[in-house]
Design a protein around this motif. Structure first.
Motif, PDB file in Angstrom:
ATOM      1  N   TYR A 126     -26.588  20.414   7.404  1.00 30.39           N
ATOM      2  CA  TYR A 126     -27.486  19.430   8.028  1.00 30.39           C
ATOM      3  C   TYR A 126     -26.775  18.667   9.124  1.00 30.39           C
TER       4      TYR A 126
ATOM      5  N   HIS B 219     -39.666  23.870  11.515  1.00 28.04           N
ATOM      6  CA  HIS B 219     -38.422  24.084  10.763  1.00 28.04           C
ATOM      7  C   HIS B 219     -37.745  25.383  11.223  1.00 28.04           C
TER       8      HIS B 219
ATOM      9  N   HIS C  10     -32.935  25.328  -2.425  1.00 26.88           N
ATOM     10  CA  HIS C  10     -32.636  25.516  -1.006  1.00 26.88           C
ATOM     11  C   HIS C  10     -32.046  24.230  -0.421  1.00 26.88           C
ATOM     12  N   MET C  11     -32.644  23.124  -0.812  1.00 25.98           N
ATOM     13  CA  MET C  11     -32.140  21.855  -0.309  1.00 25.98           C
ATOM     14  C   MET C  11     -30.702  21.616  -0.781  1.00 25.98           C
TER      15      MET C  11
ATOM     16  N   GLY D 162     -37.009  19.357   6.425  1.00 25.11           N
ATOM     17  CA  GLY D 162     -36.839  20.049   5.142  1.00 25.11           C
ATOM     18  C   GLY D 162     -37.199  19.159   3.980  1.00 25.11           C
ATOM     19  N   VAL D 163     -36.748  17.897   4.029  1.00 25.38           N
ATOM     20  CA  VAL D 163     -37.103  16.963   2.954  1.00 25.38           C
ATOM     21  C   VAL D 163     -38.618  16.807   2.894  1.00 25.38           C
TER      22      VAL D 163
ATOM     23  N   LEU E 294     -32.297  10.899   0.752  1.00 24.77           N
ATOM     24  CA  LEU E 294     -32.222  12.281   1.211  1.00 24.77           C
ATOM     25  C   LEU E 294     -32.401  12.341   2.730  1.00 24.77           C
TER      26      LEU E 294
ATOM     27  N   PHE F 280     -27.279  21.204   1.437  1.00 25.69           N
ATOM     28  CA  PHE F 280     -26.380  20.060   1.314  1.00 25.69           C
ATOM     29  C   PHE F 280     -24.948  20.524   1.082  1.00 25.69           C
TER      30      PHE F 280
ATOM     31  N   LEU G 240     -40.084  19.681   1.212  1.00 34.50           N
ATOM     32  CA  LEU G 240     -39.912  19.613  -0.244  1.00 34.50           C
ATOM     33  C   LEU G 240     -41.014  18.752  -0.856  1.00 34.50           C
TER      34      LEU G 240
ATOM     35  N   TRP H 116     -33.113  18.790   8.790  1.00 33.31           N
ATOM     36  CA  TRP H 116     -32.944  18.378   7.390  1.00 33.31           C
ATOM     37  C   TRP H 116     -34.087  17.451   6.978  1.00 33.31           C
TER      38      TRP H 116
ATOM     39  N   PHE I 141     -36.235  23.298  -3.952  1.00 29.56           N
ATOM     40  CA  PHE I 141     -35.231  22.311  -4.362  1.00 29.56           C
ATOM     41  C   PHE I 141     -33.826  22.918  -4.300  1.00 29.56           C
TER      42      PHE I 141
END
Lengths: 233, 647, 236
Positions: C133, C226, C123-124, C144-145, A118, C128, C148, C141, C121
């Motif tokens: 990203y 973020h 949102h991610m 963001g990970v 990811l 994508f 999460l 990004w 999740f």
């Protein structure tokens, strides 16, 4: 340049962005936007929507909270392991993997791989072109693709992970469909326009959803297959 | 943009309403309505009962780690005036313990912290101690009361007694209970016949309804194998050999035999065998059933056993009667002629399984027969059932209810298990004790009381430490031989069926003791258990009386009673007029039946003892129903003087 | 009426708090964003395209909203909760039975927490699929990970706190997974997390501190970055 291109912004019309002079440095390709985007004031357009969204969310949460109580089971008893002992739902996909693979693979390698994958997504220009899967060198792509699916299938088959094997094959079929059919429109055309990274991500999401669902609903004592309508206790 | 405003307004209004709903829901709680009802109720009562301020009430009992909010709705617990009002406001029936000190759930269980009716009963998911049904309430007494007899908790007391007597400790580890003695099985092949044994194994209660041996629900085949296996054990333990029975028993003519039987019958009655044994269900509970014993035991064994029980089973509670050889033979002849089971099911012709010994041993171990019975071939077993010391704390989720549909609670689990031991799984091995409903309830209560709750030491009422007093010397030998302590208590040790002998010499006169052994009459004719006649020779009686005068004496019970006519007549007045003793006691056939008759009491009791007894009966026998009349010293002396004049 | 409000809005006190006037003109609307601490994370003007609901589905915003709800209900719950083995479970019972709206608070907190994991999740996934990203937002990004992961950790640490069978064994199962990390590292991590070899008093305190302080603070810092980066990269 025409004279009127230089006049300064003097209106308070928010809908018209002020025009600016751009200094274009050497060795930088100048790209001219096709058209200026329409802008709106943050207050009230954005903030209003945000507040409404927030309120609706709280309303939904409150109504759920009024009617459904948060679970509270028996007091913790270290001497009695419930059967099955389940982790919170978002880890049930992992726990399901643990059922198939050795702990080192399911508990460590795979989750680490996922997080790393990811993180690196934006750095490898993945999905940046968003070109269809079969765009270039169809033969070579097919060979590599089939080899990858084959290896994956063998691994999944060896570990009896049919819950992953079957969706994998279904998606393989979906990827292969545009290869054989030359249709450019409709579902097949749409599938054909999906890129490799899109397929990988979608495969990942599908697997996560399936494994988590199985873990939540279909696992009973000894992690055996149990239908949701059978009470565990 | 006006659309956005409209949505904003709408969502904001709903938002505020929904947020207000939560406290609104909170406001209308069940308990508030109960408190309001209570206040209305007490207002309408003729008596003055103070209404309560609205609010949650609780009893906080830190030492038991409990918070009980039952009193939020049970508001009238201590108000006598509310005896007849509806629940939850009714007055609490008699309470043995202060509610402020113990709280509610300590005894009742249930979910004390709850403020809703359903939750407080605890019959909800994820609460493992639902409120005790009334019939099992006494289980809570067991948390603190570890003593043998709890007068206020008769069910619990009975349950503990049954657990002890049924020898649950043979298979289950269970704190506070010891294994009971049961006959060892070595030598059983020289004692019983195979037909009897098969029938016995299949259903022991058919032979003797009062037996403690449970029914192992053996299939025909297993009963046969086990019987074959057991019949091979012909040798008695400790190398004891049986004398052969006198030849007369078989060879005598009918006339001689009739005479023998006649003598045996007389001795059987004189010895009062049925004080301890039952004959077809009638008789004492101390020993086993004799009604069909001749179809069980062979005469050789009977002869040897009656002659000297301890020689065959050193631990048996059977006294050795001082019978002469011809009396013994007569007794055996009598038993052989009288106590026959004419209905005994004949066993079909049977060829033993070639591997019966191995299979039998396996079955013997499988059913943990050696949990109770000793047998040389099988070493003493460990407990095979689950430990029961903490069964009262078993959680619902630890119980496997199998496929049964019984109420999912611990009391019903235990109850069902006792009623149908293999109900939860056919693979279970627990035998059926065939308890009555009352017994099952009692055992359930006693088991439920075995919890892991930690109780502060100062609340625990311990069982009295067991006395280990055993008389020594010549007297000691007689006591052992006659198994006196199976019925009498001496200095705290023994089983209390008859009297406590610890003060005997201060209570009764020597002359009476000596006479009593010659013809032991019963002081209380209504009792079944009567003193047997051991046919003791004079020198043994003298040994007994001598020992008693030395050991079973309490000096403080001495009190000189002047036996002049004045005090005797004053005492007579007190007996008949002031205290009305005749309502319970008989003199010359007149009076009540509750107490023992007092004829000739002057030849039995010592004056000093009567004096002290009258002044405070419960000091000597706490369970005595003799009223404590708070006699003055003089009254007690006069009454004693009158009583010892009754020769 | 209207005049009365106008008077208030123009009073010295009001103006000392809100330096801008009512957002009636574009100038004051811009000022409302500009001068407001909470709103200044936004630009004064946004692209109309980014307001389109079906593009973002509002998932990022909902995540923040859930976080706010969680902080609010969580803070209130902290008033009634003691992280000790002897008390934690009974505090849950007290919340249910005696604290005014206590059960409601706990329900809100619990359901919001579950919702947040799901929504973050989603949102991610949205980011994508829309390819949001791409440079220059690569690092956002990554943040963001991290967020999460942090959301899952927040939810997971909170899972232990009620101290019931569900939480105890949920956490035991999880930490046992961690133990399978090779070279003894897994045992070390698990020991560090639990403050011992099994779930107990120490684990409860650690999870409590992680849940109520360390992880939320980390989340807030990362969230700040973020949002700031979104803004700098031309987003809302």
């Amino acid at each position: 340049m025409k004279e009127k291109d230089f006049h300064l912004e003097d209106s308070s019309n928010a809908k018209k962005p002020p025009k600016r002079v751009a200094f274009i440095k050497a060795r930088t390709a100048a790209r001219v936007k096709k058209e200026d985007e329409e802008m709106v004031m943050t207050v009230p357009n954005l903030v209003g929507r945000e507040v409404i969204a927030f309120e609706i969310m709280v309303i939904i949460l409150s109504v759920i909270s009024l009617f459904f109580n948060a679970p509270l089971e028996w007091i913790a008893n270290p001497e009695h392991t419930p059967n099955p002992a389940k982790a919170p739902w978002y880890f049930l996909g992992l726990q399901e993997l643990l059922h198939y693979f050795p702990p080192i693979v399911a508990g460590v390698i795979l989750p680490t791989l996922v997080v790393v994958a990811l993180i690196v997504i934006p750095y490898f220009r993945i999905n940046q072109k968003q070109e269809g899967f079969w765009k270039e060198d169809r033969q070579k792509t097919l060979m590599i693709f089939l080899a990858a699916v084959g290896i994956l299938s063998v691994i999944l088959f060896l570990f009896d992970v049919y819950a992953m094997l079957i969706p994998t094959w279904i998606m393989t079929g979906m990827i292969l469909a545009p290869y054989f059919s030359k249709k450019e429109d409709g579902i097949i055309g749409w599938l054909g326009s999906r890129s490799l990274s899109w397929w990988v991500m979608t495969w990942f999401v599908v697997i996560v959803v399936i494994l988590t669902t199985i873990g939540i609903l279909f696992r009973g004592p000894e992690w055996s297959w149990t239908w949701p309508w059978h009470e565990i206790y | 943009m006006s659309n956005l405003r409209k949505y904003f307004a709408l969502s904001s209004v709903i938002f505020l309403i929904v947020l207000a709903l939560a406290p609104f829901k909170d406001y209308f709680q069940e308990w508030k309505s109960y408190q309001n009802q209570y206040n209305v109720l007490v207002n309408d009562l003729p008596q003055r009962v103070t209404p309560v301020p609205i609010g949650i009430k609780q009893l906080w009992i830190p030492k038991f780690d409990r918070v009980d909010r039952c009193v939020t709705c049970h508001l009238g617990m201590k108000e006598e005036a509310l005896k007849n009002v509806r629940q939850p406001f009714t007055t609490h029936p008699h309470m043995y313990h202060d509610v402020e000190e113990f709280g509610c759930t300590f005894c009742h269980e249930g979910q004390g912290s709850a403020t809703e009716y359903k939750e407080s009963l605890g019959k909800v998911k994820f609460w493992d101690k639902p409120i005790f049904p009334k019939e099992f309430m006494e289980a809570s007494c067991a948390k603190c009361h570890k003593e043998q007899i709890i007068p206020q908790a008769p069910i619990l007391t009975l349950g503990r007694k049954i657990i002890q007597e049924s020898n649950c400790a043979g298979c289950h580890k269970i704190e506070g209970y010891q294994k009971q003695w049961v006959p060892p099985l070595d030598g059983i092949g020289s004692k019983v016949n195979r037909t009897w044994l098969v029938n016995w194994l299949k259903n022991p209660k058919a032979y003797s309804p009062k037996t403690r041996m449970p029914n192992f629900l053996l299939p025909e085949e297993e009963a046969n194998i086990l019987a074959d296996f057991l019949m091979t054990f012909k040798e008695l333990p400790n190398g004891v050999t049986l004398e052969s029975a006198p030849a007369v028993l078989t060879s005598a003519s009918e006339a001689v035999k009739a005479k023998m039987i006649d003598l045996g019958s007389t001795r059987f009655k004189e010895a009062r065998c049925i004080s301890c044994h039952t004959v077809n269900g009638k008789g004492g509970y101390v020993a086993n059933e004799l009604g069909k014993v001749a179809s069980k035991d062979n005469k050789e064994w009977l002869y040897n056993y009656i002659k000297n029980p301890k020689h065959i089973s050193p631990d048996v509670a059977m006294p050795r009667f001082r019978l002469k050889e011809n009396e013994l033979t007569g007794m055996v002849a009598y038993i052989e002629s009288e106590f026959v089971d004419y209905e005994m099911e004949a066993q079909p012709e049977h060829t033993p399984d070639p591997a019966f010994y191995e299979k039998g041993l396996a079955l013997f171990k499988k059913y943990n027969c050696n949990g109770c019975h000793e047998l040389s071939a099988a070493h003493k077993s460990e407990e095979v059932g689950p430990e029961l010391s903490l069964i009262g704390s078993k959680k619902i989720y630890e119980i496997d209810f199998g496929k049964t549909t019984i109420d999912q609670s611990l009391p019903s689990y235990i109850h069902a298990k006792l009623a149908t031991p293999r109900i939860f799984s056919p693979a279970m091995k627990m035998p059926n004790f065939q308890f009555t409903d009352e017994e099952m309830q009692a055992v359930t209560v006693a088991l439920l009381g075995n919890t892991n709750e930690t109780i502060p030491e100062e609340y625990i009422v311990h069982a009295k430490p067991k006395s280990t007093f055993v008389p020594q010397g010549e007297f000691g030998k007689i006591v052992k031989d006659l198994a006196c302590m199976s019925c009498h208590v001496m200095n705290g040790n023994g089983r209390l069926v008859a009297t406590d002998l610890s003060m005997e010499a201060s209570q009764v006169q020597r002359k009476w003791v000596e006479g009593y052994f010659k013809v032991p009459y019963s002081l209380r004719p209504i009792l079944t258990e009567r003193m047997p006649n051991f046919f003791l020779p004079n020198d043994e009686i003298k040994t007994i009386a001598d020992y008693m005068e030395k050991v079973f004496v309490v000096d403080s019970l001495d009190h000189e009673i002047t036996k002049d006519a004045a005090s005797v007549s004053k005492g007579k007045g007190l007996y008949f007029e002031k205290f009305g003793c005749q309502s319970c006691h008989q003199i010359s056939g007149k009076g009540g039946y509750v107490g023992p008759p007092l004829d000739k009491i002057g030849s039995r009791l010592k004056g000093g003892w009567i004096y002290h007894w009258l002044k405070n009966p419960q000091a000597y026998k706490p369970e005595s129903i003799e009223p404590d009349n708070k006699l003055t010293d003089e009254e007690a002396e006069d009454l004693a003087a009158y009583l010892i004049s009754l020769k | 009426m209207k005049k009365f409000f106008e008077k208030i809005f123009q009073s010295k006190v009001w103006r000392s708090i809100f330096r801008h006037g009512l957002p009636v003109s574009n100038r004051t609307r811009a000022e409302a964003v500009f001068y407001n601490f909470f709103l200044h994370v936004h630009p004064t003007k946004v692209r109309k395209r980014s307001l389109k609901f079906t593009y973002t589905w509002g998932l990022g915003g909902l995540s923040v909203g859930l976080f706010i709800v969680l902080v609010f209900t969580g803070a209130l719950l902290m008033l009634y909760y003691r992280p000790s083995v002897a008390q934690a479970y009974w505090d849950m019972k007290d919340l249910q039975f005696v604290v005014s709206s206590g059960q409601f608070l706990r329900n809100m907190h619990r359901w919001a927490a579950h919702a947040m994991v799901a929504i973050v999740f989603l949102h991610m996934m949205r980011v994508f699929y829309t390819g949001s990203y791409r440079p220059p937002k690569e690092f956002n990004w990554v943040i963001g990970v991290m967020l999460l992961v942090i959301t899952v950790l927040l939810s997971y640490t909170g899972y232990l706190l009620p101290w019931d069978q569900l939480s105890y064994w949920g956490i035991s199962v999880g930490t046992n997974m961690v133990r399978s990390v090779p070279f003894g590292i897994g045992d070390k991590i698990s020991f560090l997390l639990l403050g011992g070899n099994s779930v107990g008093e120490n684990a409860l305190v650690r999870f409590y501190v992680l849940h109520c302080f360390i992880i939320p603070v980390a989340a807030m810092v990362l969230m700040g970055i973020h949002f700031w980066r979104i803004r700098k990269d031309g987003g809302v």
